[in-house]
Design an enzyme around this catalytic site. Sequence first.
Site, PDB file in Angstrom:
ATOM      1  N   HIS A  82      18.698 -25.663  14.673  1.00  0.00           N
ATOM      2  CA  HIS A  82      17.301 -26.333  14.217  1.00  0.00           C
ATOM      3  C   HIS A  82      17.167 -25.967  12.719  1.00  0.00           C
ATOM      4  O   HIS A  82      17.292 -24.896  12.497  1.00  0.00           O
ATOM      5  CB  HIS A  82      16.185 -25.652  15.231  1.00  0.00           C
ATOM      6  CG  HIS A  82      14.970 -26.184  14.556  1.00  0.00           C
ATOM      7  ND1 HIS A  82      14.446 -27.346  15.179  1.00  0.00           N
ATOM      8  CD2 HIS A  82      14.033 -25.677  13.797  1.00  0.00           C
ATOM      9  CE1 HIS A  82      13.312 -27.602  14.687  1.00  0.00           C
ATOM     10  NE2 HIS A  82      13.100 -26.734  13.765  1.00  0.00           N
ATOM     11  N   ASP A 161       2.429 -28.358  22.773  1.00  0.00           N
ATOM     12  CA  ASP A 161       2.699 -28.212  21.532  1.00  0.00           C
ATOM     13  C   ASP A 161       2.645 -29.599  20.925  1.00  0.00           C
ATOM     14  O   ASP A 161       2.132 -29.676  19.506  1.00  0.00           O
ATOM     15  CB  ASP A 161       4.397 -27.736  21.402  1.00  0.00           C
ATOM     16  CG  ASP A 161       4.687 -27.869  19.582  1.00  0.00           C
ATOM     17  OD1 ASP A 161       4.251 -27.209  19.044  1.00  0.00           O
ATOM     18  OD2 ASP A 161       5.507 -28.653  19.720  1.00  0.00           O
ATOM     19  N   ARG A 168      -3.002 -29.722  14.379  1.00  0.00           N
ATOM     20  CA  ARG A 168      -2.603 -28.744  13.233  1.00  0.00           C
ATOM     21  C   ARG A 168      -2.601 -29.370  11.861  1.00  0.00           C
ATOM     22  O   ARG A 168      -2.917 -29.377  10.901  1.00  0.00           O
ATOM     23  CB  ARG A 168      -1.521 -27.948  13.370  1.00  0.00           C
ATOM     24  CG  ARG A 168      -1.774 -26.824  14.480  1.00  0.00           C
ATOM     25  CD  ARG A 168      -0.433 -26.102  14.824  1.00  0.00           C
ATOM     26  NE  ARG A 168       0.495 -25.683  13.648  1.00  0.00           N
ATOM     27  CZ  ARG A 168       1.677 -25.546  13.704  1.00  0.00           C
ATOM     28  NH1 ARG A 168       2.398 -25.770  14.706  1.00  0.00           N
ATOM     29  NH2 ARG A 168       2.363 -25.345  12.510  1.00  0.00           N
ATOM     30  N   SER A 183       5.720 -22.967  18.010  1.00  0.00           N
ATOM     31  CA  SER A 183       6.088 -24.500  18.071  1.00  0.00           C
ATOM     32  C   SER A 183       7.531 -24.690  18.099  1.00  0.00           C
ATOM     33  O   SER A 183       8.008 -25.359  19.053  1.00  0.00           O
ATOM     34  CB  SER A 183       5.355 -25.189  17.064  1.00  0.00           C
ATOM     35  OG  SER A 183       5.687 -26.393  17.000  1.00  0.00           O
ATOM     36  N   LYS A 187      10.047 -25.407  22.030  1.00  0.00           N
ATOM     37  CA  LYS A 187      10.811 -26.556  22.171  1.00  0.00           C
ATOM     38  C   LYS A 187      12.344 -26.062  22.225  1.00  0.00           C
ATOM     39  O   LYS A 187      12.879 -26.786  23.234  1.00  0.00           O
ATOM     40  CB  LYS A 187      10.489 -27.696  21.059  1.00  0.00           C
ATOM     41  CG  LYS A 187       9.286 -28.210  21.234  1.00  0.00           C
ATOM     42  CD  LYS A 187       8.879 -29.222  20.109  1.00  0.00           C
ATOM     43  CE  LYS A 187       8.635 -28.231  18.911  1.00  0.00           C
ATOM     44  NZ  LYS A 187       7.933 -28.903  17.692  1.00  0.00           N
TER      45      LYS A 187
HETATM   46  N1  URA Z   1       8.565 -28.078  13.248  1.00  0.00           N
HETATM   47  C1  URA Z   1       7.728 -28.070  14.131  1.00  0.00           C
HETATM   48  O1  URA Z   1       8.415 -28.244  15.308  1.00  0.00           O
HETATM   49  N2  URA Z   1       6.534 -27.278  14.603  1.00  0.00           N
HETATM   50  C2  URA Z   1       6.131 -26.705  13.311  1.00  0.00           C
HETATM   51  O2  URA Z   1       4.837 -26.005  13.532  1.00  0.00           O
HETATM   52  C3  URA Z   1       6.502 -26.954  12.169  1.00  0.00           C
HETATM   53  C4  URA Z   1       7.847 -27.630  12.248  1.00  0.00           C
END
Ligand code: URA
Length: 416
Positions: A82, A161, A168, A183, A187
């Site tokens: 990621h 999320d 957000r 967050s 995932k």
């Molecule tokens: N990417 C995400 O998936 N969540 C965040 O809070 C910031 C970047």
Amino acid sequence: MNTVSIIEKKKLNQPLTKDEINYIIEGYTKGDIPDYQIAALLMAIRLNGMSDDETFYLTEAMINSGDRIDLSSIEGFKVDKHSTGGVGDKVTLMVAPILAALEIPVAKFSGRGLGITGGTVDKLESIQGFNVELSEEEFIHNVNKYGVAVSGQSKDLCPADKKLYALRDVTGTVDSTTLIASSIMSKKIASGSDGIVLDVKYGNGAFMKTKEDAKVLAEQMAKIGNAFGRDVQYELSDMNNPLGYAIGNKIEVLEVQELLSHHIKNNTDLYDKSLEIAAKMYSMATKESLENSLQKVKEVCDNKKALAKFNEWIASQSGAVEDIAFPKVKNVYKQNSHKSGVIKSVNAKMIGEISVELGAGRKTKESLLDYDAYIILHKKQGDSIVEGDLLVELGFNNDIDYKAQLEKALSAFEIE
Ligand code: URA
């Protein structure tokens, strides 16, 4: 339980319990708690932070808000990566076929672009026919058959999320280490991989402006991953300069194909970063040393097995490999240097902002992308130049004030 008292508690910087966090996340996901109360709570979290326990409970609650992907029918250690997002960051497009060529299964869910940072799903979607919405069955079938599948996140993965992130985005609460860490990791954990390599960016083109802040974020994400029994390693990467020479969607896919084909020189920042991350992933999956892993990764790039896998992967998701070509645009403008010297940096944030103006990124969630819009950096950090040398090229189809964008592109180059 009462939402107002939970907000009050966080406002006073008192830790929330697991039950309180579950109450909030379940209530918000179902629509029982309104946006304005969650917005107040998010701001209290942004200002006061959360303990490791609270962050773990928050991540767990977000995972439990939706489905978990079951990858157990794919044999072997499944390793994911990621990136926290950058300008010109197409490392996933490089490492996925490299790992698959080394017979390490890549089962990856990716996202779309966010602000000035590009997204893998958008880049893949720029290839004619490419299917980024694989069903779970198709996804697992492709990983078992081809060793690689990259898909957009399903609607049912961490719906909490999704709602929280959208809120957000419009309440000034994106830049919270706790909220970013929970967050991203919710995932990643719900996506089912055994191990995760994190590429945490810092600099003017990234969420985290300093290396120190990036390290805090990386360590928090690693802690969360470990608490869920996942192997996590991280890299901290400089995002003060764009990665590679190409910025856009179609052009970035082409840059990867050209790099894997050895049509462009391979001593670029993009090549080095991709090999580093691929080696970390390989080492995590096989327990081989990093040195041996780097050797293996280089081999499949040198003998073009990674290129063959790249083309096979694109075709396996219905993408037209022959469609990967230089983008067709109505307008091309080039900017030469006004002075001689050495390029100290190319401001990633400014280049990212220009790419959005050209249509390669979104201004609002509803914006339609122009997959063909591109920026090519003809010179990069550390290059020597003489007055009149070509620095940068902008290609686009829209009716923007190109002079302002060319001027901005020129001022992105800091020349000493
Ligand atoms: N990417 C995400 O998936 N969540 C965040 O809070 C910031 C970047």
